[in-house]
Write an enzyme that holds these catalytic residues in place. Structure first.
Site, mmCIF file in Angstrom:
data_model
loop_
_atom_site.group_PDB
_atom_site.id
_atom_site.type_symbol
_atom_site.label_atom_id
_atom_site.label_comp_id
_atom_site.label_asym_id
_atom_site.label_seq_id
_atom_site.Cartn_x
_atom_site.Cartn_y
_atom_site.Cartn_z
ATOM 1 N N ASN A 144 -4.014 -14.115 1.469
ATOM 2 C CA ASN A 144 -5.185 -13.375 0.996
ATOM 3 C C ASN A 144 -5.676 -13.932 -0.347
ATOM 4 O OD1 ASN A 144 -3.519 -10.718 2.459
ATOM 5 N ND2 ASN A 144 -5.567 -11.284 3.096
ATOM 6 N N TYR A 163 -2.706 -10.019 15.422
ATOM 7 C CA TYR A 163 -2.575 -8.920 14.462
ATOM 8 C C TYR A 163 -3.725 -7.921 14.646
ATOM 9 C CZ TYR A 163 -3.280 -6.293 10.186
ATOM 10 O OH TYR A 163 -3.516 -5.262 9.301
ATOM 11 N N GLY A 168 -11.951 -18.618 12.299
ATOM 12 C CA GLY A 168 -11.811 -17.172 12.544
ATOM 13 C C GLY A 168 -12.467 -16.308 11.489
ATOM 14 N N SER A 201 -7.564 -1.236 10.204
ATOM 15 C CA SER A 201 -8.069 -2.348 9.404
ATOM 16 C C SER A 201 -9.510 -2.680 9.780
ATOM 17 C CB SER A 201 -7.170 -3.557 9.686
ATOM 18 O OG SER A 201 -7.761 -4.739 9.221
ATOM 19 N N LYS A 251 -3.989 -3.722 15.998
ATOM 20 C CA LYS A 251 -4.662 -2.580 15.353
ATOM 21 C C LYS A 251 -5.661 -1.946 16.328
ATOM 22 C CE LYS A 251 -2.621 -2.755 11.347
ATOM 23 N NZ LYS A 251 -1.597 -1.767 11.036
ATOM 24 N N ASN A 294 -10.587 -4.697 2.119
ATOM 25 C CA ASN A 294 -9.665 -5.674 1.494
ATOM 26 C C ASN A 294 -8.959 -5.062 0.286
ATOM 27 O OD1 ASN A 294 -11.702 -7.203 3.107
ATOM 28 N ND2 ASN A 294 -10.478 -8.940 2.434
ATOM 29 N N ILE A 311 0.848 -1.210 0.000
ATOM 30 C CA ILE A 311 0.000 0.000 0.000
ATOM 31 C C ILE A 311 0.878 1.252 0.000
ATOM 32 C CG2 ILE A 311 -1.895 1.201 1.174
ATOM 33 C CD1 ILE A 311 -2.641 -1.550 2.441
HETATM 34 P P1 NAD Z 1 3.373 -4.631 3.527
HETATM 35 O O1 NAD Z 1 3.904 -5.725 4.368
HETATM 36 O O2 NAD Z 1 3.467 -4.755 2.057
HETATM 37 O O3 NAD Z 1 4.014 -3.235 3.959
HETATM 38 C C1 NAD Z 1 4.411 -2.962 5.287
HETATM 39 C C2 NAD Z 1 5.839 -2.468 5.240
HETATM 40 O O4 NAD Z 1 6.279 -2.184 6.573
HETATM 41 C C3 NAD Z 1 6.813 -3.500 4.661
HETATM 42 O O5 NAD Z 1 7.546 -2.893 3.619
HETATM 43 C C4 NAD Z 1 7.719 -3.881 5.835
HETATM 44 O O6 NAD Z 1 9.030 -4.164 5.426
HETATM 45 C C5 NAD Z 1 7.627 -2.633 6.695
HETATM 46 N N1 NAD Z 1 7.873 -2.836 8.141
HETATM 47 C C6 NAD Z 1 7.296 -3.742 8.963
HETATM 48 N N2 NAD Z 1 7.750 -3.578 10.228
HETATM 49 C C7 NAD Z 1 8.622 -2.535 10.191
HETATM 50 C C8 NAD Z 1 9.420 -1.878 11.168
HETATM 51 N N3 NAD Z 1 9.424 -2.258 12.451
HETATM 52 N N4 NAD Z 1 10.204 -0.849 10.772
HETATM 53 C C9 NAD Z 1 10.231 -0.458 9.477
HETATM 54 N N5 NAD Z 1 9.500 -1.038 8.513
HETATM 55 C C10 NAD Z 1 8.696 -2.054 8.860
HETATM 56 O O7 NAD Z 1 1.840 -4.412 3.958
HETATM 57 P P2 NAD Z 1 0.717 -3.526 3.280
HETATM 58 O O8 NAD Z 1 -0.308 -4.442 2.742
HETATM 59 O O9 NAD Z 1 1.310 -2.477 2.435
HETATM 60 O O10 NAD Z 1 0.087 -2.893 4.595
HETATM 61 C C11 NAD Z 1 0.462 -1.610 5.071
HETATM 62 C C12 NAD Z 1 -0.265 -1.341 6.367
HETATM 63 O O11 NAD Z 1 -1.663 -1.440 6.162
HETATM 64 C C13 NAD Z 1 0.070 -2.340 7.483
HETATM 65 O O12 NAD Z 1 0.122 -1.651 8.715
HETATM 66 C C14 NAD Z 1 -1.119 -3.288 7.463
HETATM 67 O O13 NAD Z 1 -1.345 -3.872 8.714
HETATM 68 C C15 NAD Z 1 -2.246 -2.348 7.076
HETATM 69 N N6 NAD Z 1 -3.370 -3.030 6.443
HETATM 70 C C16 NAD Z 1 -3.140 -3.833 5.376
HETATM 71 C C17 NAD Z 1 -4.206 -4.512 4.786
HETATM 72 C C18 NAD Z 1 -3.986 -5.465 3.646
HETATM 73 O O14 NAD Z 1 -4.812 -6.361 3.446
HETATM 74 N N7 NAD Z 1 -2.933 -5.320 2.857
HETATM 75 C C19 NAD Z 1 -5.513 -4.330 5.286
HETATM 76 C C20 NAD Z 1 -5.687 -3.479 6.379
HETATM 77 C C21 NAD Z 1 -4.610 -2.826 6.953
HETATM 78 C C1 WQD Z 2 -11.140 -13.037 1.761
HETATM 79 C C2 WQD Z 2 -12.186 -14.113 1.535
HETATM 80 C C3 WQD Z 2 -11.792 -16.092 2.843
HETATM 81 C C4 WQD Z 2 -8.086 -17.183 0.764
HETATM 82 C C5 WQD Z 2 -7.667 -10.318 5.869
HETATM 83 C C6 WQD Z 2 -7.378 -9.870 7.263
HETATM 84 C C7 WQD Z 2 -7.803 -8.438 7.447
HETATM 85 C C8 WQD Z 2 -7.187 -7.541 6.361
HETATM 86 C C9 WQD Z 2 -7.433 -8.081 4.993
HETATM 87 C C10 WQD Z 2 -5.168 -6.618 7.208
HETATM 88 C C11 WQD Z 2 -12.622 -14.818 2.828
HETATM 89 C C12 WQD Z 2 -11.686 -16.396 1.362
HETATM 90 C C13 WQD Z 2 -9.233 -16.547 1.181
HETATM 91 C C14 WQD Z 2 -8.184 -18.425 0.128
HETATM 92 C C15 WQD Z 2 -10.572 -18.317 0.321
HETATM 93 N N1 WQD Z 2 -5.767 -7.446 6.478
HETATM 94 N N2 WQD Z 2 -10.461 -17.111 0.957
HETATM 95 N N3 WQD Z 2 -9.427 -18.963 -0.072
HETATM 96 O O1 WQD Z 2 -9.803 -12.626 5.744
HETATM 97 O O2 WQD Z 2 -11.236 -10.813 4.678
HETATM 98 O O3 WQD Z 2 -9.076 -10.232 5.650
HETATM 99 O O4 WQD Z 2 -7.010 -9.449 4.943
HETATM 100 O O5 WQD Z 2 -5.613 -5.838 7.993
HETATM 101 O O6 WQD Z 2 -7.376 -8.075 8.706
HETATM 102 O O7 WQD Z 2 -8.086 -10.700 8.169
HETATM 103 O O8 WQD Z 2 -9.110 -11.516 3.567
HETATM 104 O O9 WQD Z 2 -8.182 -12.280 1.432
HETATM 105 O O10 WQD Z 2 -7.782 -13.667 3.497
HETATM 106 O O11 WQD Z 2 -10.070 -13.570 2.534
HETATM 107 O O12 WQD Z 2 -11.672 -18.854 0.125
HETATM 108 O O13 WQD Z 2 -7.177 -19.069 -0.257
HETATM 109 O O14 WQD Z 2 -11.611 -15.143 0.728
HETATM 110 O O15 WQD Z 2 -12.414 -17.152 3.527
HETATM 111 O O16 WQD Z 2 -13.983 -15.119 2.678
HETATM 112 P P1 WQD Z 2 -9.892 -11.385 4.972
HETATM 113 P P2 WQD Z 2 -8.674 -12.782 2.735
#
Ligand code: NAD
Ligand code: WQD
Length: 336
Positions: free
Chosen positions: A200, A150, A293, A124, A154, A180, A12
């Protein structure tokens, strides 16, 4: 604005860097590369045509972080850095609590010392735990039914940030609850690059499409949803990135929280079908038992962000599939 972007080399973060630069901001990235590759920053630089200051630093390392603050004057911080694997957090809870919480505490401490006034945090959908109602609103209860460390980090960090804002009335906190995130930049040169087998859904589906994995396991088809499979609110990462720019443009004292979502739910089977259409191939899948979960459906209302930030999710699930497929097919091994 001069903006410190922690975790800016990640999925992101990289997409947000592009939107920040397009909107005239000057980002400085710190990332320890624990879940990313410096190549991602080079690719962003190629897209925007400008260089981006990057420091390979762990945000928990106060001394190193202070050096970055002492050389810059930051108007705002966008804090992406953190570990994000739900499954890993269950097997390695201490690593998750210490990395995600300590890094934010250190960052807040240094930010206070250097008088930074604005803080945007990657929260999240997971903080809603078991959804109280659908679509979810920012006013719905949080913390009930969170099933993994995790998600707890948050939830706890939202509280910590709100407390810091109460103690410092000129410190503005924006909590962005992402649903998502999916998709990639339309160039096909940056995207999501999971280290191991993806957890994911969308990265899993795209790796099946490219032939790296055999078939998608669909976790349950007996939910109370139209086709029985899980329903989620998939948001294009570029829309999500734009949400950060909108949040930076908005000023309100205290702590504000926004869902960044589309308001529309898509089922697992609908997503697999959409991806297959875009990739021009059938995606093999099998129905397996529910994943522990998981909730059946989770989607939210973007109304507050629409009204207060003037932000709207514009891209469709098809565009997300197209962009993910372009990234995956042009970079079958990610950045490696
Ligand atoms: P990502 O893992 O691609 O990016 C996170 C980055 O943080 C990575 O580059 C990692 O190297 C860096 N990092 C981790 N711990 C660190 C530390 N202690 N010091 C410096 N760098 C550090 O993940 P993303 O998908 O880009 O997610 C970014 C943020 O958004 C995260 O906080 C994640 O929890 C949150 N988020 C992600 C999702 C998702 O599904 N991708 C959904 C909701 C929230
Ligand atoms: C999506 C849907 C699964 C994989 C997670 C974290 C959430 C956020 C986003 C960070 C669900 C189904 C998945 C697979 C499947 N991340 N699935 N087969 O669980 O909604 O959210 O990522 O903050 O905190 O919990 O995302 O992509 O894992 O699942 O059927 O191989 O796909 O059951 O219905 P989720 P996901």
């Amino acid at each position: 604005m001069n903006i410190l972007v922690t975790g800016g080399a990640g999925y992101i973060g990289t997409h947000t860097l592009i939107e920040l630069i397009k909107n005239g901001h000057s980002p400085v990235v710190v990332d320890n590369l624990s879940n990313s590759n410096a190549e991602s920053i080079r690719r962003v630089e190629a897209i925007v045509g400008t260089s981006i200051p990057f420091h390979k630093i762990d945000v928990q390392d106060k001394e190193e972080l202070e050096k970055v603050f002492s050389r810059n004057t930051f108007d705002a911080i966008v804090h992406f850095a953190g570990l994000k694997s739900v499954g890993q957090s269950v097997s390695h809870p201490l690593e998750y609590y210490s990395n995600n919480i300590d890094s934010t505490l250190v960052l807040l401490d240094v930010a206070q010392d250097y008088g930074v006034k604005k803080f945007i945090f990657s929260s999240s959908a997971t903080v809603y735990g078991t959804p109280e109602e659908l679509p979810l609103k920012e006013t719905n209860r949080t913390g009930f039914g969170i099933t993994n460390p995790y998600g707890q980090t948050k939830f706890m960090l939202e509280q910590i940030l709100a407390d810091v804002a109460i103690a410092n009335p000129d410190f503005e906190v924006t909590l962005l609850r992402y649903f998502n995130p999916v998709g990639a930049d339309s160039s096909g040169t940056i995207g999501e690059d999971p280290n191991d087998i993806p957890n994911n859904l969308l990265p899993y589906v795209s790796q099946v499409a490219v032939g790296k994995l055999e078939k998608v396991s669909v976790f349950g088809d007996d939910y109370d949803t139209p086709d029985g499979t899980g329903v989620r609110d998939y948001i294009h990462v570029v829309d999500l990135a734009k949400g950060h720019v909108a949040a930076l443009n908005h000023s309100k004292p205290g702590t504000e929280v926004y869902n960044l979502c589309t308001g529309t739910g898509t089922s697992v089977l609908e997503l697999i079908t959409a991806f297959g259409r875009v990739a021009g191939k059938e995606i093999p899948y099998e129905i397996v038992p529910r994943r522990p979960g998981d909730v059946g459906a989770c989607y939210a209302s973007p109304e507050k962000a629409n009204k207060e930030l003037g932000w709207f999710a514009e891209k469709s699930i098809e565009e997300a599939c197209e962009d993910s497929w372009r990234w995956q097919s042009q970079n079958p091994s990610g950045y490696a």
